[in-house]
Motif scaffolding. Structure first.
Motif, PDB file in Angstrom:
ATOM      1  N   PHE A  12       7.437  36.602 -14.377  1.00  7.34           N
ATOM      2  CA  PHE A  12       7.350  37.643 -13.345  1.00  7.34           C
ATOM      3  C   PHE A  12       7.422  39.028 -13.993  1.00  7.34           C
ATOM      4  CE2 PHE A  12       9.333  33.806 -11.718  1.00  7.34           C
ATOM      5  CZ  PHE A  12       8.358  33.422 -10.827  1.00  7.34           C
TER       6      PHE A  12
ATOM      7  N   SER B 115       9.469  41.084  -8.498  1.00  5.17           N
ATOM      8  CA  SER B 115       8.202  41.525  -9.092  1.00  5.17           C
ATOM      9  C   SER B 115       7.165  41.883  -8.032  1.00  5.17           C
ATOM     10  CB  SER B 115       7.650  40.457 -10.040  1.00  5.17           C
ATOM     11  OG  SER B 115       7.132  39.349  -9.338  1.00  5.17           O
TER      12      SER B 115
ATOM     13  N   TYR C 187       4.654  28.282 -10.925  1.00  4.11           N
ATOM     14  CA  TYR C 187       5.968  28.482 -11.553  1.00  4.11           C
ATOM     15  C   TYR C 187       6.862  27.267 -11.343  1.00  4.11           C
ATOM     16  CZ  TYR C 187      10.663  30.320 -12.426  1.00  4.11           C
ATOM     17  OH  TYR C 187      11.936  30.500 -12.895  1.00  4.11           O
TER      18      TYR C 187
ATOM     19  N   GLY D 242      20.396  38.412  -8.984  1.00  6.34           N
ATOM     20  CA  GLY D 242      20.626  37.987 -10.363  1.00  6.34           C
ATOM     21  C   GLY D 242      19.377  37.553 -11.105  1.00  6.34           C
TER      22      GLY D 242
HETATM   23  N1  LIG Z   1      10.216  36.121  -6.922  1.00  9.44           N
HETATM   24  C1  LIG Z   1      10.973  36.658  -8.022  1.00  9.44           C
HETATM   25  C2  LIG Z   1      11.326  35.562  -9.008  1.00  9.44           C
HETATM   26  C3  LIG Z   1      12.208  36.026 -10.144  1.00  9.44           C
HETATM   27  C4  LIG Z   1      12.776  34.872 -10.987  1.00  9.44           C
HETATM   28  O1  LIG Z   1      12.820  33.718 -10.552  1.00  9.44           O
HETATM   29  N2  LIG Z   1      13.218  35.216 -12.223  1.00  9.44           N
HETATM   30  C5  LIG Z   1      13.851  34.235 -13.083  1.00  9.44           C
HETATM   31  C6  LIG Z   1      13.429  34.404 -14.525  1.00  9.44           C
HETATM   32  S1  LIG Z   1      11.793  33.877 -14.820  1.00  9.44           S
HETATM   33  C7  LIG Z   1      15.340  34.437 -13.089  1.00  9.44           C
HETATM   34  O2  LIG Z   1      15.808  35.544 -13.268  1.00  9.44           O
HETATM   35  N3  LIG Z   1      16.117  33.351 -12.925  1.00  9.44           N
HETATM   36  C8  LIG Z   1      17.525  33.429 -13.085  1.00  9.44           C
HETATM   37  C9  LIG Z   1      18.247  32.727 -12.016  1.00  9.44           C
HETATM   38  O3  LIG Z   1      17.629  32.361 -10.996  1.00  9.44           O
HETATM   39  O4  LIG Z   1      19.461  32.575 -12.196  1.00  9.44           O
HETATM   40  C10 LIG Z   1      10.148  37.766  -8.659  1.00  9.44           C
HETATM   41  O5  LIG Z   1       8.915  37.711  -8.530  1.00  9.44           O
HETATM   42  O6  LIG Z   1      10.723  38.705  -9.220  1.00  9.44           O
END
Ligand SMILES: N[C@@H](CCC(=O)N[C@@H](CS)C(=O)NCC(=O)O)C(=O)O
Ligand SMILES: N[C@@H](CCC(=O)N[C@@H](CS)C(=O)NCC(=O)O)C(=O)O
Lengths: 223, 223
Positions: B12, B65, B104, B48
């Motif tokens: 993202f 994002s 994803y 987070g």
């Molecule tokens: N829909 C969100 C998804 C963001 C996301 O899932 N980021 C992941 C990293 S690829 C994350 O930070 N995961 C950590 C967690 O969920 O604890 C976006 O587009 O920003």
């Protein structure tokens, strides 16, 4: 007329129904069980998910609740729900994603799996550990919503927005499935009660999904 | 200047880096490990998650994002990436959701778990069954992208859009982690090779994440 492919407890379809209700856009409900993955439905939406909005006469098909909400924001002026400055609009969309993704993943999806899918499709008893965990996560999310309501008239700021609709949609499904313990969440309950009396919300509250019964307080407006 | 909180393999954050690169918006990278859940990071984003975009001087913080991409579409005219008619824009957003959520969930997230998180954080060997399953799912998604490319110059229509950036972001992370078998996907490979030579993409391809090494073809432009 728009035909909304959905099932009664799909929170993303509920978000869209609330938006279309607020904007006064006519539509008819078309029952879909996305988990069956029928050819016809996959032809409408290769992702195999509800909601899908389809106009058979105009041959238009729209998929993904957020894409559809943005579409109506752009094409229907009445009751704007992603409004304000660019930063204000980013805040609305941040919260929509928080409810559509985090609340859904932590709370609504496990409740739907344990209490709807296992009952209607898999014919298995729910796993009480998974239910307890979802209810615990719901508490955390409601704490955050309490905090938002303490600081703002509506979740994303001074006016009602898509963030409120997205939150109400997830909460209403979780509440239907007995996953919300309202004790200690007076702020969120106050905001949610106002919401429940809106004309856009009434059809959701009177609807039932097959044999699954909501708790008594679910459709009451004064609680 | 904007400070982008991210880690090199967050798809993202990559989508956002591609968008900001195409639009010529300056930013600096700020390394974040969202799985550590530090107080400081949770104060920036209660969800987070990366990406978070923060301007310490202007005291603006943007999360999610897609919310951030919409923000730049609204505030920066150059290189519009959600463009065209309302139905065309809905098609772009449908595909972005398909890549950000389904690709994803089916491919990138399991690969990140098996090959990045287990290696760097959990110190466990990857589960080969989970890897095989993710690669199988990748095939299915690439089949669909092949079909799109057969029918349109770019994924969502006649011009490059956020749908292309979202797809390239997910594919690039999956490819880094050895999850893409390009055999039989000549159409997608052709589209992706063009993409890899864009100036916005170069910084992504030369970056490495700690000890994890990509396959040799990953950063080559002619394959
Ligand atoms: N829909 C969100 C998804 C963001 C996301 O899932 N980021 C992941 C990293 S690829 C994350 O930070 N995961 C950590 C967690 O969920 O604890 C976006 O587009 O920003
Ligand atoms: N981001 C999508 C999420 C849609 C979604 O997850 N729908 C669920 C029902 S609540 C579904 O159709 N799941 C079926 C499946 O994934 O097989 C949206 O907002 O429309």
């Amino acid at each position: 007329m728009w035909r909304l492919h959905q099932f009664p407890l799909c929170p993303f379809s509920r978000k869209l129904r609330l938006l279309m209700g607020e904007k006064g856009i006519p539509f008819e409900l078309w029952r879909e069980n996305p988990w069956e993955g029928t050819e016809d439905f996959l032809a409408l939406n290769p992702a195999g998910r509800t909601p899908v909005l389809h106009d058979p006469d105009k041959r238009v098909t729209l998929c993904d609740s957020q894409a559809i909400c943005e579409y109506f924001e752009e094409t229907v002026e009445r009751s704007p729900m992603i409004n304000g400055t660019a930063t204000g609009r980013a805040e609305i969309r941040r919260l929509v994603a928080l409810f559509d993704e985090n609340f859904y993943f932590d709370v609504t999806a496990p409740l739907l799996h344990e209490r709807m899918k296992k009952r209607l499709v898999l014919r298995q008893p729910p796993d009480s550990k998974a239910l307890r965990e979802a209810m615990k996560m719901a508490h955390g999310h409601l704490d955050y919503i309490d905090w938002l309501i303490d600081n703002r008239p509506w979740l994303a700021g001074s006016t009602m927005s898509l963030a409120d609709l997205a939150a109400a949609a997830q909460i209403s499904v979780a509440d239907y499935l007995g996953g919300i313990d309202w004790k200690g969440h007076e702020q969120t309950l106050g905001w949610y009660s106002v919401f429940k009396s809106r004309p856009s919300f009434r059809p959701l509250l009177t609807e039932r999904m097959e044999v699954i019964q909501p708790p008594k307080h679910y459709s009451e407006i004064d609680i």
